[in-house]
Scaffold this motif. Structure first.
Motif, short mmCIF file in Angstrom:
data_model
loop_
_atom_site.label_atom_id
_atom_site.label_comp_id
_atom_site.label_asym_id
_atom_site.label_seq_id
_atom_site.Cartn_x
_atom_site.Cartn_y
_atom_site.Cartn_z
N LYS A 95 0.84 -1.18 0.00
CA LYS A 95 0.00 0.00 0.00
C LYS A 95 0.89 1.24 0.00
CE LYS A 95 -3.91 -2.05 2.40
NZ LYS A 95 -4.80 -1.94 3.58
N PRO A 96 0.50 2.18 -0.90
CA PRO A 96 1.33 3.39 -0.93
C PRO A 96 1.19 4.17 0.37
CG PRO A 96 -0.65 3.66 -2.27
CD PRO A 96 -0.60 2.23 -1.84
N VAL A 97 2.30 4.52 0.85
CA VAL A 97 2.32 5.30 2.09
C VAL A 97 2.15 6.77 1.73
CG1 VAL A 97 3.67 5.88 4.13
CG2 VAL A 97 3.85 3.60 3.12
N PRO A 98 1.10 7.38 2.23
CA PRO A 98 0.91 8.80 1.88
C PRO A 98 2.10 9.62 2.38
CG PRO A 98 -0.50 8.18 3.73
CD PRO A 98 0.11 6.92 3.21
N PRO A 99 2.52 10.53 1.52
CA PRO A 99 3.67 11.35 1.95
C PRO A 99 3.31 12.22 3.14
CG PRO A 99 2.66 12.24 -0.04
CD PRO A 99 2.01 10.94 0.23
N LYS A 100 4.28 12.35 3.96
CA LYS A 100 4.05 13.18 5.14
C LYS A 100 3.92 14.65 4.73
CE LYS A 100 6.56 10.15 8.33
NZ LYS A 100 7.66 10.08 9.31
#
Length: 250
Positions: A78-83
């Motif tokens: 799952k793509p980790v949303p950018p901080k």
């Protein structure tokens, strides 16, 4: 030889039978042996039978190669949303407070001697006119709406006025009078509140075309009265049966 000696020298009957049976058996056995020897010499030698060669059919079968197992694709991570980027904004420096200049105290002025002035006369107040009350305008209340029974009664009265007018406008064709024929056609038409004919058409025709033409012409001639007082002030569609025949008024 005496009688006793001759008795002992002659064999007994049982011994005689045994010797005959034994001699016969030996003779039969010799005959069998001789017959077998003669039969063996007279019969041709038996050819040895070759054993049959069995032919085996061999069929080459290619076994299906085992297909490699297809591994299901691994699920993508799952793509980790950018901080979110946090921008550190430095607050602006506080504005300097405006300087309040306090004016210096004025120097005390010596008091002058009072000068007597004439006091002006105040004019007398003018009388204020009394307000005139505005007239109260009362709007007449709208009449209560008519019930469906009352509307149907008014429509029936108006249709009763239209029937004799249409019969007066009717022109019976001479062919129908001569042959003594008659018929009926239903005509639908629209009238404005002022009594003006908007359109007309035959919706239930008669088998006789002359009857249909005469009925439509009687309605199209018009000359209808305006709507009654309490009838709805809007265009209204009516349907009337027109009888055309030798007995109809012309």
């Amino acid at each position: 030889m005496s009688r006793e000696e001759s008795y002992f020298l002659t064999p007994e009957p049982k011994d005689r039978h045994f010797k005959f049976a034994l001699g016969g058996a030996v003779a039969v056995e010799v005959l069998l042996i001789l017959g077998m020897v003669w039969f063996g010499k007279s019969t041709p030698p038996v050819k040895p039978v070759k054993p049959k060669q069995h032919v085996m059919a061999v069929q080459m079968v290619t076994l299906p190669q085992p297909q490699p197992k297809v591994m299901p694709p691994k699920p993508l991570p799952k793509p980790v949303p950018p901080k979110p980027l946090v921008h550190h904004v430095t607050p602006p420096p506080p504005r300097p407070h405006p300087k309040v200049v306090i004016p210096p105290k004025p120097a005390p002025v010596p008091l002058a001697s009072p000068v007597k002035t004439a006091t002006p006369r105040t004019p007398a107040p003018k009388p204020v006119p009394a307000p005139v009350p505005k007239p109260i305008v009362t709007t007449p209340s709208a009449p209560p709406p008519m019930s469906p029974q009352q509307t149907a009664s008014l429509m029936g009265r108006y249709v009763g006025m239209l029937r004799p007018m249409i019969q007066q406008n009717l022109q019976v064709p001479a062919a129908l009078r001569a042959m003594g024929l008659s018929g009926k056609a239903t005509v639908e038409f629209e009238i404005s509140p002022a009594g003006k004919l908007i359109w007309a058409k035959v919706i239930t025709p008669s088998p006789l075309s002359a009857v249909n033409r005469a009925a439509l012409a009687a309605v199209q001639k018009g000359g209808f009265p305006p709507f009654l007082k309490k009838m709805p002030k809007q265009n209204t569609i009516f349907q009337i049966d027109v009888e055309v025949g030798a007995g109809s008024s012309s």
